[in-house]
Scaffold this active site. Structure first.
Site, short mmCIF file in Angstrom:
data_model
loop_
_atom_site.label_atom_id
_atom_site.label_comp_id
_atom_site.label_asym_id
_atom_site.label_seq_id
_atom_site.Cartn_x
_atom_site.Cartn_y
_atom_site.Cartn_z
N LYS A 136 0.83 -1.19 0.00
CA LYS A 136 0.00 0.00 0.00
C LYS A 136 0.87 1.25 0.00
O LYS A 136 1.94 1.28 0.61
CB LYS A 136 -0.90 -0.05 1.25
CG LYS A 136 -1.98 1.00 1.35
CD LYS A 136 -2.85 0.70 2.56
CE LYS A 136 -3.99 1.68 2.71
NZ LYS A 136 -4.88 1.31 3.85
N SER A 209 -9.41 1.20 2.91
CA SER A 209 -8.58 2.03 2.05
C SER A 209 -7.47 1.25 1.33
O SER A 209 -6.76 1.80 0.49
CB SER A 209 -7.94 3.15 2.87
OG SER A 209 -7.15 2.63 3.93
N SER A 233 -9.86 -1.50 6.91
CA SER A 233 -9.30 -1.29 5.59
C SER A 233 -8.50 -2.45 5.02
O SER A 233 -8.07 -2.39 3.88
CB SER A 233 -8.41 -0.04 5.58
OG SER A 233 -9.17 1.12 5.81
#
Length: 530
Positions: A136, A209, A233
């Protein structure tokens, strides 16, 4: 406080009432130091359980890294070939889904060359030797960009602990992945760099996310990815994209070198095709780190691989009602029912468990996350900054007026509420089983406007996951079936989560692995990308 809008004042007063009520419920006394959260995590820790009788070997055609790595060890394929193939697939997947911020092929090839040279010398293979991974866009690596899901990336001057530990384990780092802006949106929508699209249906959200992390694993570009989980997330995109993801116990995995949204709720963890691949990744990155002030040393030695194949006969699974069954889509309920039946076939015992004030602790989590995020990124919402998307700016703005006293009161309740949860809800069970998201996967355009509809969807996305961040409990998201939204002819993944006591990751992964040996939902692939 006189400058507060009436709606903000009402919200803050409601939060005060919630905190006061929970304080009374745990027999709290104003002015006395509450049980610290870290102490409660250790006091309620899952005790280590030895491996029992092993189950049969996985069926043929098992396509996770656990199986693939044997071809590398036998020199049937080289790590450099793996890196090249993954880079090409990432480019293809990114073109369809917008899942990557940057493909790091030169770095991966250099790492792969080192793996191949070690194999040629006859060196012992590190735990993750040659495993193609991505991360990420919130993890720093010296000399490489990091953007936090924003268009304006910066050059890193240090390397995140989790990336260093992956390096030491021989993993290959293929890409920096899409995330929502500042990790503050559970949908996968991103006004700054464009939204990430679900590989199963390109008009659907991935969840966020950790949007890119789930998308590239689901599409088969890499075998694992790192995500973060502040309110769900990791678990939300894992469930919506049909992959496996684990949010570890708070403090188990170091966050040093990672962007923070809310230090009290942030967790880092893996997403992968299978529970046993998640176990491999977790084995490499778990452990105390002095560089992270929130890092906690797990009580006792933890080996996430040792008992993976042990039977789960006699495992007591609690099925919560009330909060976790409210407004469930019938298709989601059907997947849960079928998954419960699969666990029963494996010998698990199913029990109903008492309800808990999840709504209240969800509210306290929201206020803590917003207050901490606004403290960190206040300069980005000052007049004239203009550097954030409208949704992120509005969400940060909501934290400006939260009083410090209220934040501290919410924080002080975490330890007592965790102790109460384990002593009541989990008193007679080993793990809980619950949905991750109550409805079918929404369309991306449902989040185009900041209105009541998109607000309700965002609230639904995190309602079943965020309370566990407040408590700091581990949770494993597993693909459990498929369902078809009313406005689509395409079937989409539906997931569920297993929730455990603090430091029960080994047990959760064992249960997840047993489920995945008895089912094949995690092996399903999206249709060809167009």
């Amino acid at each position: 406080m006189d400058t507060l809008r009436d709606d903000h004042r009402d919200v803050i007063n409601a939060w005060r009432d919630t905190a006061a009520r929970l304080t009374r419920e745990v027999d709290g006394v104003s002015g006395l130091t509450a049980l610290p959260h870290a102490q409660a995590l250790h006091a309620t820790a899952q005790t280590c359980t030895p491996a029992q009788t092993r189950l049969s070997a996985p069926p043929s055609g098992w396509q996770d890294w656990w199986e693939k790595r044997h071809a590398l060890a036998a020199r049937q394929v080289s790590a450099q070939e793996i890196a090249h193939e993954a880079s090409e697939r990432l480019a293809e997947v990114h073109g369809a889904t917008n899942a990557c911020m940057e493909i790091l092929e030169p770095l991966a090839i250099a790492q792969a060359r080192a793996v191949d040279e070690g194999i040629a010398r006859g060196d012992a293979m590190p735990l993750l030797a040659g495993m193609p991974l991505a991360h990420k866009d919130l993890l720093h690596r010296t000399g490489y960009d990091v953007g936090y899901g924003r268009r304006d990336a910066i050059a890193s001057t240090s390397t995140a602990t989790v990336l260093r530990r992956f390096d030491q384990a021989g993993a290959l780092h293929l890409a920096r992945l899409h995330m929502t802006e500042l990790a503050f949106d559970p949908s996968g929508a991103n006004e700054s760099v464009g939204s990430c699209r679900n590989p199963w249906a390109l008009d659907r959200i991935t969840g966020g996310s950790s949007s890119g992390s789930a998308a590239v694993v689901a599409a088969g570009a890499v075998d694992g990815a790192l995500g973060s989980d502040t309110g769900g997330s990791i678990r939300i995109p894992a469930a919506l994209c049909g992959v496996t993801g684990i949010k570890p116990t708070y403090g188990l995995v170091s966050r040093a070198g990672a962007m923070s949204l809310s230090a009290s709720h942030d967790h880092l963890g893996p997403l992968a095709r299978s529970a046993r691949d998640c176990a491999l990744m977790l084995q490499a990155i778990a452990g105390h780190d002095l560089a992270d002030a929130g890092s906690l040393a797990a009580p006792g030695a933890r080996d996430y691989l040792e008992s993976l194949d042990a039977t789960i006969a006699g495992l007591r699974i609690g099925v919560p009602r009330g909060y976790f069954t409210r407004d469930l889509d019938p298709q989601v309920q059907s997947v849960l029912d079928q998954s419960v039946a699969s666990f029963q076939t494996l010998g698990a015992e199913i029990h109903e468990v008492p309800d808990f004030p999840y709504d209240a602790i969800n509210e306290l989590a929201i206020l803590m996350i917003r207050a901490e995020a606004t403290t960190l990124y206040d300069e980005l919402i000052r007049p004239g900054s203009g550097s954030l998307g409208k949704f992120t700016a509005s969400r940060l703005g909501e934290g400006v007026s939260i009083p410090a006293t209220l934040h501290l009161q919410a924080a002080s309740l975490r330890g007592p509420m965790l102790l109460k949860f384990v002593r009541t809800v989990m008193a007679e069970v080993d793990v809980l089983m619950a949905p991750v998201f109550p409805t079918m996967t929404p369309r991306i355009d449902a989040f185009d406007a900041i209105d009541a509809r998109s607000s309700a969807l965002r609230g639904a996305l995190t309602r079943l996951t965020r309370p566990l961040n407040y408590l700091g409990l581990p949770a494993l998201s597993l693909p459990g079936g498929m369902g078809k939204p009313d406005d689509s002819e395409v079937e989409l993944p539906v997931g569920f989560q297993l929730i455990g006591r603090p430091y029960s990751e080994s047990l959760l992964l064992r249960a997840g692995h047993a489920f995945q040996k008895a089912t094949s939902w995690h092996l399903h692939r999206p249709p060809p990308l167009r």
